[in-house]
Design a protein around this motif. Sequence first.
Motif, short mmCIF file in Angstrom:
data_model
loop_
_atom_site.label_atom_id
_atom_site.label_comp_id
_atom_site.label_asym_id
_atom_site.label_seq_id
_atom_site.Cartn_x
_atom_site.Cartn_y
_atom_site.Cartn_z
N THR A 3 14.74 43.25 49.83
CA THR A 3 15.14 43.56 51.20
C THR A 3 16.15 42.52 51.63
N ILE A 4 17.35 42.96 51.94
CA ILE A 4 18.43 42.04 52.31
C ILE A 4 18.76 42.26 53.78
N LYS A 5 18.31 41.33 54.61
CA LYS A 5 18.62 41.39 56.04
C LYS A 5 19.68 40.38 56.43
N SER A 6 19.76 39.28 55.67
CA SER A 6 20.80 38.28 55.94
C SER A 6 21.23 37.64 54.63
N LEU A 7 22.51 37.34 54.53
CA LEU A 7 23.07 36.70 53.34
C LEU A 7 23.83 35.46 53.73
N CYS A 8 23.64 34.43 52.93
CA CYS A 8 24.40 33.19 53.08
C CYS A 8 25.65 33.31 52.23
N VAL A 9 26.79 33.05 52.83
CA VAL A 9 28.05 33.08 52.09
C VAL A 9 28.66 31.68 52.11
N TYR A 10 28.92 31.16 50.91
CA TYR A 10 29.60 29.88 50.74
C TYR A 10 31.08 30.18 50.52
N CYS A 11 31.95 29.47 51.23
CA CYS A 11 33.39 29.71 51.06
C CYS A 11 34.17 28.55 51.64
N SER A 14 39.45 26.07 53.83
CA SER A 14 40.89 26.29 53.69
C SER A 14 41.11 27.77 53.43
N PRO A 15 42.27 28.31 53.80
CA PRO A 15 42.53 29.72 53.51
C PRO A 15 42.96 29.96 52.06
N GLY A 16 43.22 28.87 51.32
CA GLY A 16 43.73 29.05 49.96
C GLY A 16 45.20 29.40 49.99
N ARG A 17 45.78 29.56 48.81
CA ARG A 17 47.23 29.75 48.75
C ARG A 17 47.65 31.21 48.80
N SER A 18 46.71 32.13 48.59
CA SER A 18 47.04 33.55 48.53
C SER A 18 46.26 34.33 49.59
N GLU A 19 46.91 35.32 50.16
CA GLU A 19 46.29 36.18 51.17
C GLU A 19 45.16 37.01 50.58
N VAL A 20 45.11 37.11 49.24
CA VAL A 20 44.07 37.90 48.59
C VAL A 20 42.68 37.37 48.91
N TYR A 21 42.57 36.05 49.16
CA TYR A 21 41.26 35.46 49.47
C TYR A 21 40.80 35.86 50.87
N ALA A 22 41.72 35.88 51.82
CA ALA A 22 41.39 36.34 53.17
C ALA A 22 41.02 37.82 53.15
N ASP A 23 41.76 38.61 52.37
CA ASP A 23 41.46 40.04 52.26
C ASP A 23 40.05 40.25 51.71
N LEU A 107 32.23 33.04 47.78
CA LEU A 107 33.63 33.46 47.78
C LEU A 107 34.45 32.29 47.24
N PRO A 108 35.73 32.45 47.02
CA PRO A 108 36.53 31.29 46.63
C PRO A 108 36.44 30.15 47.65
N GLY A 109 36.41 28.96 47.13
CA GLY A 109 36.34 27.76 47.95
C GLY A 109 36.53 26.54 47.08
N GLY A 110 36.38 25.38 47.67
CA GLY A 110 36.60 24.12 46.97
C GLY A 110 35.31 23.51 46.44
N ILE A 111 35.31 22.18 46.33
CA ILE A 111 34.17 21.52 45.70
C ILE A 111 32.90 21.65 46.52
N GLY A 112 33.02 21.77 47.84
CA GLY A 112 31.83 21.98 48.67
C GLY A 112 31.18 23.32 48.36
N THR A 113 32.01 24.35 48.20
CA THR A 113 31.51 25.68 47.85
C THR A 113 30.82 25.64 46.49
N LEU A 114 31.45 24.97 45.53
CA LEU A 114 30.87 24.86 44.19
C LEU A 114 29.54 24.11 44.23
N GLU A 115 29.50 23.04 44.99
CA GLU A 115 28.27 22.25 45.09
C GLU A 115 27.14 23.08 45.67
N GLU A 116 27.44 23.84 46.72
CA GLU A 116 26.42 24.69 47.34
C GLU A 116 25.94 25.77 46.38
N LEU A 117 26.88 26.40 45.68
CA LEU A 117 26.52 27.43 44.72
C LEU A 117 25.63 26.88 43.61
#
Length: 196
Positions: A3-11, A14-23, A107-117
Amino acid sequence: MATIKSLCVYCGSSPGRSEVYADAARALAGALVERNIRLVYGGAGIGIMGILADRVLQLGGEVIGVIPKALSHKEVAHANLSQIIVTASMHERKMRMAELSDGFIALPGGIGTLEELFEIWTWAQLGFHRKPCGVLNVAGYYDGLLAFLDHVLAEQFVSRRYHGLLMVETGPDALLERYVAFQAPEVKRWVEEGEI
């Protein structure tokens, strides 16, 4: 079936260098709202974090941000969330996010995102939770990391059972479908809560 009522997203904050990440963040936001899944995230109003939260809110979804007091100015705490929780430390932030969530996505992110994942995936390996963990591999962003994790598996520093606890998809719908069908494998708890 989970049962998925809430999800934690790590990201990234920074927006990153490409608009594909925002999309990709906007696409994930749409998939969450369509399924009536609440977003739990790091509470910032900038970067991919802000784009994700803004889109969920625009679509009428619920967003809980969790941010440490020390970062509330650096990461510019989002001012318009459904709920903001300010914690005393990063450790408390991550624990609170985990408690509020039925699963975890990077989602894509930096070292904080990696550490959390890596921390939440390790908690699954240790049996501290039985919630799905996954990566949205947007435009091949995580290809190098995933190749390294296959190397770790081949070198027998992680077993296939634990390697398989991290789900990988390129789109949010496929990942969320796997989350709903997720059944946590039986994992022997390595240590009990009082031992850590």
